[in-house]
Enzyme design. Structure first.
Site, short mmCIF file in Angstrom:
data_model
loop_
_atom_site.label_atom_id
_atom_site.label_comp_id
_atom_site.label_asym_id
_atom_site.label_seq_id
_atom_site.Cartn_x
_atom_site.Cartn_y
_atom_site.Cartn_z
N GLU A 100 11.54 -4.99 4.29
CA GLU A 100 10.22 -5.23 4.89
C GLU A 100 9.64 -6.50 4.29
O GLU A 100 9.48 -6.59 3.07
CB GLU A 100 9.25 -4.06 4.65
CG GLU A 100 9.53 -2.82 5.46
CD GLU A 100 8.44 -1.76 5.34
OE1 GLU A 100 7.25 -2.14 5.19
OE2 GLU A 100 8.78 -0.57 5.40
N GLU B 33 9.73 3.63 0.71
CA GLU B 33 8.57 3.43 -0.16
C GLU B 33 8.16 4.73 -0.88
O GLU B 33 6.98 5.09 -0.91
CB GLU B 33 7.39 2.86 0.63
CG GLU B 33 7.64 1.45 1.11
CD GLU B 33 6.42 0.79 1.74
OE1 GLU B 33 5.40 1.47 1.97
OE2 GLU B 33 6.49 -0.42 2.02
#
Length: 514
Positions: free
Chosen positions: A292, A173
């Site tokens: 995710e 991320e």
């Protein structure tokens, strides 16, 4: 009663499910590791400190791949802290979750746990506070047979044979300002391409995933993928994407429609990756790593809230208690992943134990299944094979979905949401599995399924997951309040499967084919 029709043809396929589509995620976050998978001294712990009651539930759940060690945690992680003699390992402040990390569990313990759980590893490297040099050293420590400083150190630590980790994440991320040393797309693309180059020089057999957008609502979505892949296209095999579904507005119909936006997100990332390929006139096609995904919104916390708690070891944070309603939205996400098996080759449910997880434990006590445990277990058990295209005729509704994750809040319109969401998988053994989500909250549904090209078939197993109370949960005191039951009404008539689905229900029908 609503009516719906589904047409399936054996010759019209989307693609085969990669075994790594059924992955999960372990991060050094809360009680996921300490008190979750690893608890020396627990009544069920083995000689390595692994909880055997948790291992039994993991094997029942059926993940095939585990991503580790983060997540946000990895962007400040020095992997060297987690190897070697336990007494010599340093405790560190973890700035991702404002906890103290004792480093009692690290790379080698993780690999031993993967072997005990019979899953493959997916290792993430720190491209936040560190870079390509630390990443290539970790590959050498894990994968090189011996004769070099890092590989011999692994052997000295007691693991003579290389771990042979094949799948690696290039950071986590990195588009998010919540990430330690988050970067612009150009800066991340540059460091990721150099790290990938050196990691592959150490071990040419590894596969690599570059960080895509951490959410569809990120202001840089699209531009991020384009810039990052301009740097990394020649060096990576996958681009990642992350999604967490929510019901902040307590609008169940919109919540159950949200997996359709997951479909859109996947298709948009595919288009972005293919556009980079087109500009290069390349026939290479990047696959997607949805590493995710889950339902998560109740236990989100600000950094200000985390700071107030000091620096505890393995605090009980992000322990979402899942409802029947959550299981339905989660099941819709499972269907979305299956229906994009041609390009989504890796996916990781975040996370595995205690932290937004299908498995919950009591430190020193028992372990139990949350409501979301069951759709994942069904997907892993029945979803392996060739995913077929489904033509669905169903009534639909319009909705809107509020998504505040990231650095901006957006509301997405969701139009023509079919009450019936479906995936169909022709198994390698010859059977056909059909996943059916009835999103109508009040009305039953009569579904007629025509499966062409299969010959005669019979219902070998039919499963329903539903509860009259959409807010019902499983807890340590009521661990089986929500659980699957046989779907009573599934019959074969004149070559058609006729199934009666209850309102707000997740259903799986497995057909044996003759």
């Amino acid at each position: 009663m609503r009516k719906a029709r589904v047409l399936i043809d054996r010759d019209f396929a989307i693609g085969h499910t990669d075994p790594r589509l059924f992955g999960a995620f372990i991060e050094h976050l809360g009680r996921c590791v300490y008190g979750g998978i690893y608890e020396p001294g627990h009544p069920t712990a083995d000689e390595k400190g692994f909880r055997k009651d948790v291992l039994a539930l993991v094997k029942e759940l059926g993940p095939t791949l585990i991503r580790y060690p983060g997540g946000n945690f990895v962007s400040g992680y020095n992997w060297e802290d987690g190897v070697g003699p336990l007494a010599a390992r340093p405790a560190r402040l973890d700035l991702a979750w404002f906890s103290t990390e004792p480093n009692s569990f690290g790379t080698n313990e993780f690999m031993d746990w993967c072997r005990a759980a019979d899953v493959a590893p997916m290792m993430a490297v720190n491209l936040g506070t560190r870079g390509g040099d630390a990443a290539r050293s970790l590959v050498e420590y894990c994968n090189h047979p011996g004769g070099t400083a890092w590989s011999e150190l692994r052997r000295k630590h007691g693991w003579d044979k290389p771990h042979d980790i094949k799948l690696w994440c290039l950071g986590n991320e990195m588009d998010g300002p919540w990430q330690m040393e988050h970067k612009s797309a150009a800066a991340y693309g540059a460091i990721a391409s150099e790290a990938a180059k050196m990691m592959r020089w150490v071990d040419p057999t590894i596969e690599l995933a570059a960080c895509g957008s951490s959410g569809r609502n990120m202001p840089t979505f699209g531009q991020w993928e384009d810039t990052v892949l301009e740097h990394t296209f020649d060096h990576v095999d996958y681009v990642s994407l992350h999604t967490y579904l929510n019901n902040y507005r307590q609008d169940t119909a919109s919540f159950l429609a949200s997996p359709d936006l997951m479909d859109s997100f996947i298709e948009e990332v595919v288009a972005l990756a293919d556009a980079v390929a087109a500009k290069r006139r390349s026939n290479k096609r990047l696959m997607l790593s949805f590493d995710e995904w889950n339902v998560w919104y109740r236990t989100r916390r600000s950094r200000a809230d985390r700071v107030k708690e000091g620096w505890p070891v393995a605090p009980p944070i992000l322990e979402e208690i899942y409802t029947m309603e959550d299981a339905l939205a989660f099941g819709g996400a499972c269907i979305s992943l299956l229906n994009h098996a041609d390009r989504v080759k890796v996916a990781c449910l975040a996370q595995l134990v205690n932290v937004i997880a299908p498995i919950m434990t009591e430190t020193g006590g028992g372990a139990w299944r949350q409501t979301i445990f069951f759709p994942f277990a069904h997907m892993s058990r029945f979803g392996r094979g060739k995913v077929l295209r489904t033509q669905v005729e169903s009534d639909s509704y319009d909705s809107s979905y509020y998504d505040p994750r990231g650095v901006q809040e957006l509301t997405f319109p969701v139009s023509n949401v079919p009450y019936l969401k479906v995936a169909a998988v022709a198994g390698e053994g010859g059977g056909l599995s059909i996943f059916l989500l009835n999103r109508d909250l009040k009305r039953d549904m009569q579904v007629n399924v025509e499966a062409r090209g299969f010959g005669r078939f019979a219902v070998s197993q039919a499963i329903e997951l539903r509860h009259d109370d959409l807010h019902a949960t499983n807890t340590k005191d009521t661990p089986e309040r929500v659980k699957p039951a046989p779907l009573q009404e599934g019959t074969i008539e004149g070559g058609l499967l006729r199934a009666h689905l209850g309102p707000a229900s997740w259903n799986v029908i497995h057909l044996s084919v003759h």
